[in-house]
Design a protein around this motif. Structure first.
Motif, PDB file in Angstrom:
ATOM      1  N   ALA A   1     -31.029  73.146  82.025  1.00 24.39           N
ATOM      2  CA  ALA A   1     -30.324  73.157  83.307  1.00 24.39           C
ATOM      3  C   ALA A   1     -30.416  71.805  83.990  1.00 24.39           C
ATOM      4  O   ALA A   1     -29.437  71.312  84.581  1.00 24.39           O
ATOM      5  CB  ALA A   1     -30.903  74.245  84.208  1.00 24.39           C
ATOM      6  N   GLU A   2     -31.602  71.166  83.924  1.00 27.30           N
ATOM      7  CA  GLU A   2     -31.780  69.878  84.604  1.00 27.30           C
ATOM      8  C   GLU A   2     -30.902  68.801  84.003  1.00 27.30           C
ATOM      9  O   GLU A   2     -30.290  68.001  84.715  1.00 27.30           O
ATOM     10  CB  GLU A   2     -33.262  69.475  84.522  1.00 27.30           C
ATOM     11  N   GLU A   3     -30.805  68.773  82.666  1.00 30.70           N
ATOM     12  CA  GLU A   3     -29.974  67.755  82.025  1.00 30.70           C
ATOM     13  C   GLU A   3     -28.504  67.935  82.392  1.00 30.70           C
ATOM     14  O   GLU A   3     -27.806  66.975  82.708  1.00 30.70           O
ATOM     15  CB  GLU A   3     -30.152  67.810  80.513  1.00 30.70           C
ATOM     16  N   ALA A   4     -28.032  69.185  82.347  1.00 29.14           N
ATOM     17  CA  ALA A   4     -26.634  69.445  82.682  1.00 29.14           C
ATOM     18  C   ALA A   4     -26.371  69.157  84.158  1.00 29.14           C
ATOM     19  O   ALA A   4     -25.303  68.650  84.524  1.00 29.14           O
ATOM     20  CB  ALA A   4     -26.273  70.892  82.346  1.00 29.14           C
ATOM     21  N   ALA A   5     -27.331  69.477  85.033  1.00 31.34           N
ATOM     22  CA  ALA A   5     -27.167  69.213  86.465  1.00 31.34           C
ATOM     23  C   ALA A   5     -27.114  67.718  86.739  1.00 31.34           C
ATOM     24  O   ALA A   5     -26.321  67.252  87.578  1.00 31.34           O
ATOM     25  CB  ALA A   5     -28.306  69.855  87.246  1.00 31.34           C
ATOM     26  N   HIS A   6     -27.963  66.965  86.042  1.00 31.04           N
ATOM     27  CA  HIS A   6     -27.962  65.512  86.218  1.00 31.04           C
ATOM     28  C   HIS A   6     -26.613  64.928  85.832  1.00 31.04           C
ATOM     29  O   HIS A   6     -26.055  64.070  86.533  1.00 31.04           O
ATOM     30  CB  HIS A   6     -29.079  64.895  85.382  1.00 31.04           C
ATOM     31  N   ASP A   7     -26.067  65.391  84.715  1.00 29.23           N
ATOM     32  CA  ASP A   7     -24.762  64.898  84.270  1.00 29.23           C
ATOM     33  C   ASP A   7     -23.666  65.231  85.278  1.00 29.23           C
ATOM     34  O   ASP A   7     -22.691  64.485  85.420  1.00 29.23           O
ATOM     35  CB  ASP A   7     -24.403  65.496  82.907  1.00 29.23           C
ATOM     36  N   ALA A   8     -23.811  66.363  85.977  1.00 27.92           N
ATOM     37  CA  ALA A   8     -22.785  66.804  86.930  1.00 27.92           C
ATOM     38  C   ALA A   8     -23.045  66.298  88.347  1.00 27.92           C
ATOM     39  O   ALA A   8     -22.249  66.567  89.245  1.00 27.92           O
ATOM     40  CB  ALA A   8     -22.705  68.332  86.936  1.00 27.92           C
ATOM     41  N   GLY A   9     -24.140  65.586  88.579  1.00 28.41           N
ATOM     42  CA  GLY A   9     -24.451  65.090  89.912  1.00 28.41           C
ATOM     43  C   GLY A   9     -24.907  66.183  90.859  1.00 28.41           C
ATOM     44  O   GLY A   9     -24.672  66.104  92.069  1.00 28.41           O
ATOM     45  N   LEU A  10     -25.588  67.207  90.314  1.00 32.03           N
ATOM     46  CA  LEU A  10     -26.059  68.319  91.128  1.00 32.03           C
ATOM     47  C   LEU A  10     -27.564  68.239  91.330  1.00 32.03           C
ATOM     48  O   LEU A  10     -28.292  67.719  90.483  1.00 32.03           O
ATOM     49  CB  LEU A  10     -25.734  69.655  90.456  1.00 32.03           C
ATOM     50  N   ASP A  11     -28.033  68.767  92.446  1.00 34.36           N
ATOM     51  CA  ASP A  11     -29.455  68.971  92.679  1.00 34.36           C
ATOM     52  C   ASP A  11     -29.771  70.443  92.438  1.00 34.36           C
ATOM     53  O   ASP A  11     -28.940  71.312  92.690  1.00 34.36           O
ATOM     54  CB  ASP A  11     -29.842  68.590  94.110  1.00 34.36           C
ATOM     55  N   VAL A  12     -30.988  70.703  91.954  1.00 31.38           N
ATOM     56  CA  VAL A  12     -31.365  72.065  91.599  1.00 31.38           C
ATOM     57  C   VAL A  12     -32.619  72.484  92.368  1.00 31.38           C
ATOM     58  O   VAL A  12     -33.599  71.725  92.416  1.00 31.38           O
ATOM     59  CB  VAL A  12     -31.638  72.194  90.081  1.00 31.38           C
ATOM     60  N   VAL A  13     -32.569  73.673  92.979  1.00 35.84           N
ATOM     61  CA  VAL A  13     -33.735  74.290  93.594  1.00 35.84           C
ATOM     62  C   VAL A  13     -34.199  75.404  92.662  1.00 35.84           C
ATOM     63  O   VAL A  13     -33.396  76.263  92.283  1.00 35.84           O
ATOM     64  CB  VAL A  13     -33.409  74.872  94.987  1.00 35.84           C
ATOM     65  N   VAL A  14     -35.480  75.390  92.267  1.00 34.47           N
ATOM     66  CA  VAL A  14     -36.007  76.367  91.327  1.00 34.47           C
ATOM     67  C   VAL A  14     -36.825  77.417  92.071  1.00 34.47           C
ATOM     68  O   VAL A  14     -37.698  77.072  92.874  1.00 34.47           O
ATOM     69  CB  VAL A  14     -36.874  75.693  90.250  1.00 34.47           C
ATOM     70  N   SER A  15     -36.524  78.680  91.824  1.00 37.25           N
ATOM     71  CA  SER A  15     -37.291  79.790  92.379  1.00 37.25           C
ATOM     72  C   SER A  15     -37.917  80.553  91.221  1.00 37.25           C
ATOM     73  O   SER A  15     -37.282  80.743  90.184  1.00 37.25           O
ATOM     74  CB  SER A  15     -36.387  80.735  93.179  1.00 37.25           C
TER      75      SER A  15
END
Length: 353
Positions: A90-104
């Motif tokens: 998820a982190e790699e794909a989010a980085h490529d898309a310019g997204l930040d991720v909050v993990v719960s």
């Protein structure tokens, strides 16, 4: 009618008007508008319909020029290599898309594997644009909340069959069960047992169905005493393996439906003085790092966890952009990884009980 600088502007309905139309109090209508979770599904539906019917304009939480670029990822735990693989993908794909991720993780979940009441309120406050749920079971009211708030979400490896129209990503579990069993059959095993996960879990039932299908195709009768429930837990799998080798005719090979359970199965066999694969062959499922560290290294079915998470995030991004995938279920292929825990059955070995 409001008159400003000589221009007549028609004011939209007030929240009080919306509340009266929906037959609720103003505070209840306010909760729906502000994304609060503590509203009954039927009440939320009536208020939402009244808002749309009356043309109530909700104040945007973010500037219109820059949409939010934050998503939530809900995992079943943070202390497992399974979750580590999901987070990595998820982190790699989010980085490529310019997204930040909050993990719960566990702190925001109940023992039943569902997000706690009020969790969706926090989702609204922090302004997440979408959610990835991994191994999460949502309630009907939580599904309704997400739908009525138009919050895009994707399920990764859903626990149970999701409602129609819900987008999910998983692995080809049935085919994985077939592949594991066919590998043991090709080695010459006929007494093949299976230690499964919880019966209600989609992935577990699919793996067992694949096991039974492979046996049937090979003309091997299914033996109910060879099916044990391991609950995806090492200690339960440990007990299940002991039960299998207490049978009058124990198996010569065991398909264990997760690598984590295989660790418990290994311990049980070691206690009985049985050697892997000389006395019994073992196949796992997942291909977690633990499968390479065990002795002997575990033959297992690789489940592409990181790829599943990355695929789910890319689907979520499309939904955030207003698209909706043509199919609601995406399955990624599994494959057998052969290591040192399987071999042809050794004839004449005494079974130690």
């Amino acid at each position: 009618m409001v008159r400003t600088a000589g221009v007549s502007v028609t004011a939209g309905p007030t929240l009080a008007v919306v509340a009266r139309e929906a037959g609720v109090s103003v505070p209840t209508a306010s909760k729906v508008v502000n994304g609060r979770e503590d509203v009954a599904p039927e009440t939320r539906r009536r208020v939402t319909e009244a808002l749309d019917r009356l043309g109530y304009v909700r104040r945007p939480r973010f500037g219109a020029s820059k949409p939010p670029r934050l998503i939530d990822l809900v995992v079943h735990a943070l202390d497992s290599s399974w979750s580590g693989a999901v987070l990595h993908g998820a982190e790699e794909a989010a980085h490529d898309a310019g997204l930040d991720v909050v993990v719960s993780a566990a702190l925001s979940r109940t023992r039943a594997g569902r997000p706690q009441r009020g969790w969706l309120d926090k989702l609204t406050v922090r302004g997440s644009a979408g959610v990835l749920f991994n191994l999460t079971e949502l309630t009907g009211s939580q599904y309704a909340w997400l739908e009525q708030h138009r919050t895009p979400f994707v399920l990764i490896d859903p626990v149970v069959e999701p409602p129609p129209g819900v987008v999910s990503v998983g692995a080809a579990n049935w085919q994985g069960g077939v592949t594991a069993t066919e590998h043991l059959l090709a080695l010459g095993h006929e007494r093949i047992a299976v230690i499964a996960g919880p019966r209600r879990r989609m992935c577990s039932s699919a793996r067992v169905a694949g096991y039974r299908s492979a046996l049937a195709s090979a003309g091997i009768a299914y033996r109910p005493e060879y099916l044990r429930d391991g609950a995806f837990d090492e200690s339960v799998a440990y007990r299940s393996m002991h039960e299998l080798f207490d049978l009058p005719e124990p198996p010569t090979a065991v398909f264990v439906c997760s690598d984590r359970m295989a660790l418990g199965a290994y311990l049980a066999l070691e206690e009985r003085g049985l050697r892997i694969p000389h006395d019994v062959s073992v196949v796992g499922f997942d291909d977690l790092p633990e499968s390479r560290w065990t002795t002997p290294a575990l033959t297992t079915v690789r489940q592409p966890l990181a790829e599943m998470a990355a695929t789910g995030l890319r689907l979520l991004l499309r939904m955030m952009d207003g698209e909706h995938p043509e199919g609601t279920r995406t399955e990624l292929s599994t494959r057998l990884v052969e290591r040192a825990s399987t071999a042809p059955p050794h004839r004449g070995t005494a079974v130690k009980r």
